[in-house]
Design a protein around this motif. Structure first.
Motif, PDB file in Angstrom:
ATOM      1  N   ASN A   5      17.121  27.664  40.494  1.00 32.24           N
ATOM      2  CA  ASN A   5      16.235  27.094  39.487  1.00 32.24           C
ATOM      3  C   ASN A   5      16.944  27.029  38.137  1.00 32.24           C
ATOM      4  O   ASN A   5      17.241  28.052  37.521  1.00 32.24           O
ATOM      5  N   ILE A   6      17.189  25.820  37.642  1.00 30.36           N
ATOM      6  CA  ILE A   6      17.907  25.648  36.374  1.00 30.36           C
ATOM      7  C   ILE A   6      16.986  25.809  35.171  1.00 30.36           C
ATOM      8  O   ILE A   6      17.451  25.903  34.038  1.00 30.36           O
ATOM      9  N   HIS A   7      15.680  25.874  35.411  1.00 27.61           N
ATOM     10  CA  HIS A   7      14.728  26.007  34.312  1.00 27.61           C
ATOM     11  C   HIS A   7      14.514  27.456  33.886  1.00 27.61           C
ATOM     12  O   HIS A   7      13.938  27.705  32.839  1.00 27.61           O
ATOM     13  N   TYR A   8      14.966  28.401  34.692  1.00 29.64           N
ATOM     14  CA  TYR A   8      14.807  29.822  34.367  1.00 29.64           C
ATOM     15  C   TYR A   8      15.978  30.292  33.518  1.00 29.64           C
ATOM     16  O   TYR A   8      17.128  29.970  33.790  1.00 29.64           O
ATOM     17  N   SER A   9      15.675  31.094  32.523  1.00 28.33           N
ATOM     18  CA  SER A   9      16.732  31.736  31.754  1.00 28.33           C
ATOM     19  C   SER A   9      17.328  32.869  32.581  1.00 28.33           C
ATOM     20  O   SER A   9      16.771  33.273  33.608  1.00 28.33           O
ATOM     21  N   LYS A  10      18.461  33.392  32.127  1.00 30.30           N
ATOM     22  CA  LYS A  10      19.089  34.506  32.849  1.00 30.30           C
ATOM     23  C   LYS A  10      18.158  35.717  32.885  1.00 30.30           C
ATOM     24  O   LYS A  10      18.087  36.422  33.888  1.00 30.30           O
TER      25      LYS A  10
END
Length: 114
Positions: A5-10
């Motif tokens: 998921n590229i929308h989640y921050s680290k």
């Protein structure tokens, strides 16, 4: 799915991994509790420890899930009091049977405040 998921921050990914890991641990503890239920008395202490951990860790899982989606909120302080309070309540329940008890035959029973 969390990893991709590229929308989640680290930070959100890290919290998701912690919550998924905690869910795995809780499920393993519950499975172990079911297997120990009714075994001979020598496993009584392990059943008590498993039930204590199970009843104590489930609210922490809820905290992680809330923390992932809500982040910092006014409820963080309330949860910071309630979660340790629940752990103390579960410790007291070992002696009082408020949320669970283990009988002489090593069977688990839900308490009146379950």
């Amino acid at each position: 799915m969390v990893y991709k998921n590229i929308h989640y921050s680290k930070q959100r990914k890290r919290n998701s991994y912690w919550s998924l890991g905690l869910l795995l641990i809780i499920n393993l503890i519950e499975w172990t509790s079911v297997m120990l239920d009714g075994f001979s008395g020598q496993y009584r202490i392990w059943l008590v420890i498993n039930k204590f951990l199970n009843h104590s860790l489930i609210p922490f899982l809820g905290y992680f899930v809330i923390h992932i989606w809500v982040r910092h909120s006014k409820y963080d302080r309330l949860l910071a009091v309630l979660l340790p309070g629940n752990v103390l309540f579960q410790l007291a329940s070992i002696a009082t049977g408020w949320t669970f008890s283990i009988d002489q035959n090593n069977y688990y029973h839900q308490g009146r405040y379950y």
